[in-house]
Write a protein that holds these residues in place. Structure first.
Motif, PDB file in Angstrom:
ATOM      1  N   ILE A 294       3.358  17.857  -3.375  1.00 45.05           N
ATOM      2  CA  ILE A 294       2.785  16.614  -3.939  1.00 45.05           C
ATOM      3  C   ILE A 294       2.288  15.752  -2.744  1.00 45.05           C
ATOM      4  CG2 ILE A 294       4.209  16.512  -6.036  1.00 45.05           C
ATOM      5  CD1 ILE A 294       5.799  14.250  -4.512  1.00 45.05           C
ATOM      6  N   VAL A 295       1.449  14.822  -3.054  1.00 44.67           N
ATOM      7  CA  VAL A 295       0.931  13.943  -1.994  1.00 44.67           C
ATOM      8  C   VAL A 295       1.520  12.532  -2.173  1.00 44.67           C
ATOM      9  CG1 VAL A 295      -1.135  12.968  -0.926  1.00 44.67           C
ATOM     10  CG2 VAL A 295      -1.212  15.255  -1.935  1.00 44.67           C
ATOM     11  N   HIS A 296       2.073  12.013  -1.047  1.00 44.25           N
ATOM     12  CA  HIS A 296       2.533  10.613  -1.053  1.00 44.25           C
ATOM     13  C   HIS A 296       1.490   9.775  -0.294  1.00 44.25           C
ATOM     14  CE1 HIS A 296       7.105  11.026  -1.996  1.00 44.25           C
ATOM     15  NE2 HIS A 296       6.313  11.619  -2.905  1.00 44.25           N
ATOM     16  N   TYR A 297       1.500   8.515  -0.619  1.00 44.50           N
ATOM     17  CA  TYR A 297       0.518   7.634   0.035  1.00 44.50           C
ATOM     18  C   TYR A 297       1.231   6.478   0.755  1.00 44.50           C
ATOM     19  CZ  TYR A 297      -2.800  10.246  -2.724  1.00 44.50           C
ATOM     20  OH  TYR A 297      -3.534  11.260  -3.241  1.00 44.50           O
ATOM     21  N   GLN A 298       0.809   6.249   2.039  1.00 47.88           N
ATOM     22  CA  GLN A 298       1.388   5.109   2.792  1.00 47.88           C
ATOM     23  C   GLN A 298       0.271   4.087   3.053  1.00 47.88           C
ATOM     24  OE1 GLN A 298       2.963   5.777   6.787  1.00 47.88           O
ATOM     25  NE2 GLN A 298       4.545   4.226   6.417  1.00 47.88           N
ATOM     26  N   VAL A 299       0.626   2.883   2.695  1.00 44.76           N
ATOM     27  CA  VAL A 299      -0.394   1.823   2.735  1.00 44.76           C
ATOM     28  C   VAL A 299      -0.789   1.441   4.182  1.00 44.76           C
ATOM     29  CG1 VAL A 299       1.229  -0.125   2.683  1.00 44.76           C
ATOM     30  CG2 VAL A 299      -1.056  -0.387   1.651  1.00 44.76           C
TER      31      VAL A 299
ATOM     32  N   GLU B 177      -5.124  -3.846  12.548  1.00 44.72           N
ATOM     33  CA  GLU B 177      -4.642  -3.038  11.403  1.00 44.72           C
ATOM     34  C   GLU B 177      -3.277  -2.434  11.693  1.00 44.72           C
ATOM     35  OE1 GLU B 177      -7.054  -0.223   8.532  1.00 44.72           O
ATOM     36  OE2 GLU B 177      -8.269  -0.707  10.323  1.00 44.72           O
ATOM     37  N   GLY B 178      -2.516  -2.240  10.628  1.00 46.03           N
ATOM     38  CA  GLY B 178      -1.194  -1.666  10.849  1.00 46.03           C
ATOM     39  C   GLY B 178      -0.706  -0.832   9.658  1.00 46.03           C
ATOM     40  N   GLN B 179       0.275  -0.005  10.001  1.00 41.82           N
ATOM     41  CA  GLN B 179       0.845   0.912   8.985  1.00 41.82           C
ATOM     42  C   GLN B 179       2.289   1.121   9.363  1.00 41.82           C
ATOM     43  OE1 GLN B 179      -1.247   4.632   9.004  1.00 41.82           O
ATOM     44  NE2 GLN B 179       0.190   5.673   7.617  1.00 41.82           N
ATOM     45  N   GLY B 180       3.155   1.090   8.431  1.00 35.41           N
ATOM     46  CA  GLY B 180       4.560   1.327   8.763  1.00 35.41           C
ATOM     47  C   GLY B 180       5.464   0.945   7.619  1.00 35.41           C
ATOM     48  N   TYR B 181       6.730   1.251   7.818  1.00 41.52           N
ATOM     49  CA  TYR B 181       7.708   1.004   6.750  1.00 41.52           C
ATOM     50  C   TYR B 181       7.753  -0.460   6.376  1.00 41.52           C
ATOM     51  CZ  TYR B 181       9.504   5.753   7.555  1.00 41.52           C
ATOM     52  OH  TYR B 181       9.644   7.082   7.685  1.00 41.52           O
TER      53      TYR B 181
ATOM     54  N   SER C 118     -13.252  -2.699  23.788  1.00 45.51           N
ATOM     55  CA  SER C 118     -14.432  -2.482  24.629  1.00 45.51           C
ATOM     56  C   SER C 118     -15.383  -1.456  24.016  1.00 45.51           C
ATOM     57  CB  SER C 118     -14.021  -2.061  26.041  1.00 45.51           C
ATOM     58  OG  SER C 118     -13.299  -0.844  25.974  1.00 45.51           O
ATOM     59  N   LEU C 119     -14.796  -0.452  23.285  1.00 39.83           N
ATOM     60  CA  LEU C 119     -15.659   0.582  22.669  1.00 39.83           C
ATOM     61  C   LEU C 119     -16.097   0.189  21.252  1.00 39.83           C
ATOM     62  CD1 LEU C 119     -13.758   3.856  23.668  1.00 39.83           C
ATOM     63  CD2 LEU C 119     -15.952   3.079  24.581  1.00 39.83           C
ATOM     64  N   ALA C 120     -15.576  -0.999  20.825  1.00 33.67           N
ATOM     65  CA  ALA C 120     -15.845  -1.492  19.468  1.00 33.67           C
ATOM     66  C   ALA C 120     -15.363  -0.526  18.398  1.00 33.67           C
ATOM     67  CB  ALA C 120     -17.353  -1.786  19.275  1.00 33.67           C
ATOM     68  N   VAL C 121     -14.187   0.071  18.709  1.00 34.76           N
ATOM     69  CA  VAL C 121     -13.567   0.959  17.707  1.00 34.76           C
ATOM     70  C   VAL C 121     -12.288   0.291  17.228  1.00 34.76           C
ATOM     71  CG1 VAL C 121     -12.564   3.255  17.299  1.00 34.76           C
ATOM     72  CG2 VAL C 121     -14.462   2.990  18.896  1.00 34.76           C
ATOM     73  N   PRO C 122     -12.153   0.032  15.906  1.00 34.97           N
ATOM     74  CA  PRO C 122     -10.932  -0.595  15.404  1.00 34.97           C
ATOM     75  C   PRO C 122      -9.689   0.236  15.732  1.00 34.97           C
ATOM     76  CG  PRO C 122     -12.559  -0.248  13.651  1.00 34.97           C
ATOM     77  CD  PRO C 122     -13.083   0.435  14.854  1.00 34.97           C
ATOM     78  N   VAL C 123      -8.572  -0.514  16.012  1.00 28.39           N
ATOM     79  CA  VAL C 123      -7.330   0.196  16.357  1.00 28.39           C
ATOM     80  C   VAL C 123      -6.282  -0.108  15.293  1.00 28.39           C
ATOM     81  CG1 VAL C 123      -5.496   0.429  18.086  1.00 28.39           C
ATOM     82  CG2 VAL C 123      -7.856   0.057  18.813  1.00 28.39           C
ATOM     83  N   LEU C 124      -5.562   0.951  14.869  1.00 32.91           N
ATOM     84  CA  LEU C 124      -4.489   0.775  13.873  1.00 32.91           C
ATOM     85  C   LEU C 124      -3.187   1.164  14.536  1.00 32.91           C
ATOM     86  CD1 LEU C 124      -4.469   1.748  10.184  1.00 32.91           C
ATOM     87  CD2 LEU C 124      -2.654   2.642  11.640  1.00 32.91           C
ATOM     88  N   ALA C 125      -2.185   0.310  14.338  1.00 33.12           N
ATOM     89  CA  ALA C 125      -0.876   0.610  14.928  1.00 33.12           C
ATOM     90  C   ALA C 125       0.013   1.263  13.865  1.00 33.12           C
ATOM     91  CB  ALA C 125      -0.254  -0.666  15.440  1.00 33.12           C
ATOM     92  N   GLU C 126       0.614   2.395  14.251  1.00 35.74           N
ATOM     93  CA  GLU C 126       1.482   3.147  13.316  1.00 35.74           C
ATOM     94  C   GLU C 126       2.936   2.755  13.533  1.00 35.74           C
ATOM     95  OE1 GLU C 126      -0.340   7.540  12.459  1.00 35.74           O
ATOM     96  OE2 GLU C 126       0.609   7.246  14.423  1.00 35.74           O
ATOM     97  N   GLY C 127       3.746   3.010  12.537  1.00 29.61           N
ATOM     98  CA  GLY C 127       5.201   2.908  12.678  1.00 29.61           C
ATOM     99  C   GLY C 127       5.719   1.492  12.844  1.00 29.61           C
TER     100      GLY C 127
ATOM    101  N   SER D  91      10.062  -1.332   0.713  1.00 29.73           N
ATOM    102  CA  SER D  91      11.280  -0.688   0.187  1.00 29.73           C
ATOM    103  C   SER D  91      12.013  -1.598  -0.773  1.00 29.73           C
ATOM    104  CB  SER D  91      12.194  -0.290   1.341  1.00 29.73           C
ATOM    105  OG  SER D  91      12.405  -1.444   2.140  1.00 29.73           O
ATOM    106  N   SER D  92      11.836  -2.942  -0.587  1.00 26.84           N
ATOM    107  CA  SER D  92      12.581  -3.868  -1.429  1.00 26.84           C
ATOM    108  C   SER D  92      11.934  -4.061  -2.784  1.00 26.84           C
ATOM    109  CB  SER D  92      12.720  -5.216  -0.704  1.00 26.84           C
ATOM    110  OG  SER D  92      11.418  -5.713  -0.470  1.00 26.84           O
ATOM    111  N   GLN D  93      10.784  -3.596  -2.975  1.00 27.50           N
ATOM    112  CA  GLN D  93      10.141  -3.790  -4.296  1.00 27.50           C
ATOM    113  C   GLN D  93       9.517  -2.485  -4.793  1.00 27.50           C
ATOM    114  OE1 GLN D  93       6.338  -4.980  -4.129  1.00 27.50           O
ATOM    115  NE2 GLN D  93       6.236  -4.643  -1.960  1.00 27.50           N
ATOM    116  N   ALA D  94      10.411  -1.646  -5.136  1.00 33.41           N
ATOM    117  CA  ALA D  94       9.961  -0.336  -5.631  1.00 33.41           C
ATOM    118  C   ALA D  94       9.120  -0.508  -6.885  1.00 33.41           C
ATOM    119  CB  ALA D  94      11.170   0.541  -5.939  1.00 33.41           C
TER     120      ALA D  94
END
Ligand code: C2E
Ligand code: CA
Ligand code: CA
Length: 943
Positions: A695-700, A905-909, A879-888, A931-934
């Motif tokens: 199955i596929v899970h999705y992380q926001v 931008e960010g992604q993580g628990y 400098s390269l004008a490429v958006p950066v997303l931080a994981e975890g 996690s607090s609002q399943a």
């Protein structure tokens, strides 16, 4: 008449007259009786009876006359001329005999009357000759009228007597005829005596013999009465005997006539039916009146008549005394019956043919039964003769009753050697002698006999398999029958056994090389393992895999590949020693097995295999370099059973294959267990794909300044039925290794696009792309197809690739990325900072997003180096004008730090863990841990 009376009353001695009259009546009755006998008799017998009748009658008539003469007392002395007296007796006999004979010969009125007249005449002749013999001293004066009268009276009475007698043998006729004949004698005598008158003449001197009248009369009467008495008693005895004979004849006739089972009848010498019994009537349908008088040929069929069978039958019977035939006979109604007919000629006491006695029996039913029986027997014989099995029937005393021809054929012995009455032991001896002569004897007959008789007694009908040294195999079955007898069948199963063996061989051997296959190997190993308990020999299993065989097949074709394998097989088969086996278990996979005591034996075996298997094989211009990998496992050291032994040898072989330096690896529990787990995972992975266990899970992913959702990353999960959810880090590398990632990746991509297309808002979906997928031939086409199929706009799809993905064939990888980008799909570089030449990577391709690996975020607060790298990546992006997303991003402080450092931008628990479905953004507070609002299922918006 008056004179006759005078003569009778005055000149006779009454006592003698009475004696004469008595004698006359007796003689007359006897004469009639005798004549009847003569009539009844034939031929010679008749002649004899006629002679007796003539003599008796003549003598008695003469005696009557003589006594009557002696009673005559004319008052003169009387003497008799002896010669004339005797002559009168003879004349009486002769003339009377003539008359009787004549009356007898035709027996019609004329002859009877004539014959009777002759008898009367004979009486007269005798009387007057008797008178002529009389000699007295006087002269005789005759009255001619009385003389004539006396003769006529005699003739008339004589004729009447015979005429009455000829009317039939009845008592009345008997008495009448006797009296008439007595009348002929007496009336003639007294009339004749009245016709003579004697006058005394002393000049006449009597010349005859002087006879005392009384003495003579008594003597003559005694002789006559004696004769009559003799005859009467003989007749009485004969009548008694005849009555007895008649009675027995009557009974016999009743018996014969009453017999219904047989037609018994008589034929005259010409074949005409003369009598008929009830059986004849029942069998033929003719009643006596219809058939008596007809020729017996009326019972014959037309064919037999043409063949002259009736005559033949009588002539044969006549010639041989008896003729018995069988054949069709015809009934009165024209139907036929099958008859057994016996004909015998019948002769009288003189040997003259009287006719034929015939006995006919209707045996149609019997014949039909016999034919049926014969047919049944013929059928049985045919069945027995044409059976594929040999068959012998033995009686309760073990004696042969019958044996069919097939039995002799199967055992290859002359059929005449098996004779009914032989014992089973005799038969085994015959077979033994025959086999001894041919050199195929295996067992002595006494042993065979014991074994076979035990089988007869146990009644199991289980076949006994007999294999001869010439390869012939027989299946012998003993089937007891109720009365103690039994049937032995014998089947030649040589061909069947050979084909079974062939099938068994085919089932257990590889058709190409003729080497034992996996089936045979498994059996062999099973046996080898069980034998270990007995003889302590260990089992070594060598799993052999050829190197580069696939190339031979690909380059030179399968025919050459097959030749290579055959050559190798032939090479190996020639090298094997006892307790060794070489089998082919797959395309280029072979197995060697050896049972051994000493480890040194294994080294020798390995060397032998190595020397031969790893020799180059040249065939038709192709050459297999002769290299391969061997894995070795031992029983019982490395395995408890066949399966384990095979697996462990395989594991060792995989290790050898993976090794650059070692061609032979021995099983080592620890190393090979890891490999085993991995192999298990691979197998399970493929089947999980089949069974749709993913199955596929999705992380926001969030805009950290506004807190708005920008997209979701698709992360695959394996729902293992036993082990629960397995994280991708455990199976993605394995999937990449075994190639399953291609299928899995495609599935995730399709699922993610399809889900995203159904989301409430046009968030982006980020899908991870493996390096293996990138090297896949038509990745671009696949992505395009999926986008079209799921109707997801390309700009909503983002593919994440790691740096390592583009290291291999960088040019190619970049070309593909450009093509994907050209579709409108954006490309993010994942886990940025962990690779070797991150800057170079960024430089080589216009990525749409940089994802800082979560290790930098996690360590940034503790390790200044990590924070520095994080900062430089953010700067690089700017400098390269490429958006950066931080994981975890897990904590608020991490979030604050990143915002401070200018990460957008960010992604993580902290924003949300990977979830099976996405949640509308309005419901997610920007700074709350997801996690607090399943989310409840109703709130979910999924594809
Ligand atoms: P990734 O692409 O770097 O994915 C992000 C991983 O970080 C995910 O682990 C995610 O659950 C985890 N993660 C996200 N936020 C946090 C956090 O706050 N703290 C911590 N400790 N971890 C966080 P996951 O799902 O186990 O995936 C592991 C890796 O498996 C992925 O790393 C990716 O390389 C690979 N992967 C996952 N799904 C796929 C896929 O569909 N295709 C391919 N090719 N690779 C996949
Ligand atoms: Ca990722
Ligand atoms: Ca990552």
């Amino acid at each position: 008449m008056l004179r006759t009376w005078d003569c009778l009353s005055g000149e006779h001695d009454w006592r003698l007259v009475l004696l004469a009259a008595t004698l006359c009546i007796l003689a007359s009755l006897t004469a009639i009786h005798l004549w009847w006998r003569a009539i009844a008799a034939q031929d010679t017998a008749r002649r004899i009876w006629l002679a007796i009748t003539g003599i008796m009658t003549g003598f008695c008539v003469w005696a009557t006359h003589f006594i009557a003469m002696l009673a005559y007392t004319p008052g003169l002395p009387m003497t008799y001329d002896v010669v004339l007296t005797a002559t009168s007796l003879i004349a009486a006999i002769v003339v009377i005999w003539c008359g009787l004979s004549y009356a007898t010969h035709r027996q019609n009125n004329a002859t009877v009357l004539t014959g009777g007249a002759c008898v009367g005449f004979g009486i007269a002749v005798m009387h007057y000759m008797g008178i002529a013999a009389l000699s007295v001293p006087g002269r005789l004066h005759w009255a001619p009228d009385l003389v004539a009268t006396s003769i006529v009276v005699a003739i008339v009475f004589g004729a009447a007597a015979l005429w009455v007698a000829a009317r039939g043998r009845r008592t009345l006729n008997f008495l009448s005829a006797g009296i008439l004949l007595a009348c002929a004698v007496s009336s003639h005598h007294f009339i004749a005596m009245g016709a003579v008158d004697i006058t005394a003449d002393p000049t006449v001197v009597p010349t005859g013999m002087d006879i005392s009248p009384k003495g003579m009369a008594v003597t003559v009467a005694a002789v006559a009465v004696g004769m009559l008495g003799l005859y009467i008693s003989a007749t009485a005895a004969s009548a008694r005997a005849q009555r007895g004979a008649q009675e027995s004849e009557r009974r016999f006739r009743i018996l014969v006539e009453g017999v219904k089972e047989y037609a018994i009848y008589l034929l005259d010498p010409k074949g005409v039916v003369t009598n008929w019994n009830a059986g004849a009537e029942r069998i033929t349908g003719y009643v006596a009146e219809e058939i008596v008088g007809r020729h017996f040929s009326c019972f014959y069929t037309d064919e037999d008549l043409i063949a002259g069978d009736p005559d033949k039958m009588l002539s044969t019977a006549l010639a041989t005394g008896r003729c018995e035939v069988e054949g069709w006979r015809v009934r009165k109604d024209g139907t036929r019956f099958w008859a057994v007919v016996v004909a015998q000629p019948i002769h009288d006491e003189n040997g003259i043919l009287m006719g034929f006695a015939k006995i006919t029996r209707d045996v149609s039913v019997h014949r039909a039964n016999r034919i049926k029986l014969e047919q049944a027997r013929n059928n049985l014989d045919r069945a027995l003769a044409n059976m594929s099995q040999g068959l012998c029937l033995f009686d309760a005393n073990e004696r042969l009753v019958l044996a069919n021809r097939r039995f002799a054929e199967i055992v290859d012995v002359d059929p005449s050697r098996f004779q009914p009455g032989m014992s089973y032991f005799d038969i085994l001896n015959v077979l033994a002698a025959e086999r001894r002569a041919k050199g195929t004897l295996l067992q002595n007959p006494a042993d065979t006999y014991r074994v076979h008789m035990a089988r007869v007694r146990d009644g199991s009908r289980k076949p006994i398999i007999v294999t001869l040294s010439n390869g012939q195999t027989l299946a012998v079955t003993h089937s007891p029958v109720a009365d103690g007898s039994w049937v032995m069948t014998c089947d030649d199963i040589t061909a069947r056994r050979l084909s079974e063996e062939k099938i068994a061989h085919m089932a257990q051997h590889d058709s190409l090389t003729g080497l034992p296959n996996r089936v045979y190997l498994a059996e062999y190993l099973q046996e080898a393992i069980s034998k270990y308990q007995e003889d302590g020999r260990h089992v070594a299993l060598l799993a052999i895999d050829l190197n580069r065989f696939k190339e031979i097949n690909d380059q030179h074709g399968h025919a050459i590949g097959d030749k290579v394998l055959s050559t190798l097989a032939a090479r190996m088969s020639g090298l094997l020693k006892p307790d060794e086996l070489f089998a082919r278990v797959g395309g280029d996979e072979f197995v060697g097995v050896k049972r051994y005591h000493e480890r040194a034996e294994i080294n020798e075996f390995l060397n032998r295999i190595e020397d031969n298997v790893f020799q180059p094989i040249r065939t038709d211009g192709a050459e297999l370099p002769g290299s391969g990998s061997i894995g070795v496992a031992f029983y019982p050291r490395d395995a408890h059973n066949v399966e384990q032994l095979l697996n462990n040898a395989d594991l060792a072989m995989y290790r050898a294959k993976a090794s650059l330096t070692r061609k032979i690896c021995f099983y080592e529990a620890e190393m090979d267990e890891l490999a085993r787990a991995r192999r298990t995972l691979v197998t399970e992975l493929w089947s999980a794909l089949e069974r749709e266990q993913f199955i596929v899970h999705y992380q926001v992913q969030k805009d950290m300044q506004t807190g708005l959702t920008t997209g979701y990353e698709a992360l695959v999960r394996w729902q293992h039925p036993e082990r629960g959810q397995i994280p991708p880090s455990d199976f993605i590398p394995v999937a990449e290794e075994c190639g399953a990632i291609l299928k899995l990746g495609e599935w995730v991509l399709r699922q993610a696009c399809s889900d995203a297309a159904g989301w409430a808002e046009p968030w982006k979906v980020a899908v991870n792309l493996s390096a293996v997928q990138l090297s896949h031939l038509d990745l671009v086409g696949l992505i395009e197809d999926i986008l079209i199929e799921t109707r997801l706009p390309p700009e909503r799809l983002e593919l994440e690739i790691t740096e390592t993905s583009i290291i291999g064939d960088k040019k190619r990888a970049l070309r593909i990325l450009s093509q994907i980008k050209a579709l409108g799909v954006s490309i993010a570089i994942d886990d940025f900072g962990t690779g070797y030449s991150s800057l170079d990577t960024l430089n080589s391709f216009p990525f749409d997003k940089i994802k800082i690996d979560r290790s930098f975020i996690m360590e940034a607060e503790r390790r200044p180096q990590s924070k520095a790298i994080m900062r430089s990546i953010l700067a690089l992006g700017r400098s390269l004008a490429v958006p950066v997303l931080a994981e975890g991003i897990e904590t608020e402080s991490q979030l604050a730090m990143l915002i401070e450092e200018g990460c957008l931008e960010g992604q993580g628990y902290l924003f949300g863990k990977p979830m099976p479905s996405v949640v509308p953004s309005s419901q997610i507070p920007s700074s709350q841990a997801p996690s607090s609002q399943a989310p409840s299922s109703q709130e979910c918006v999924t594809g």
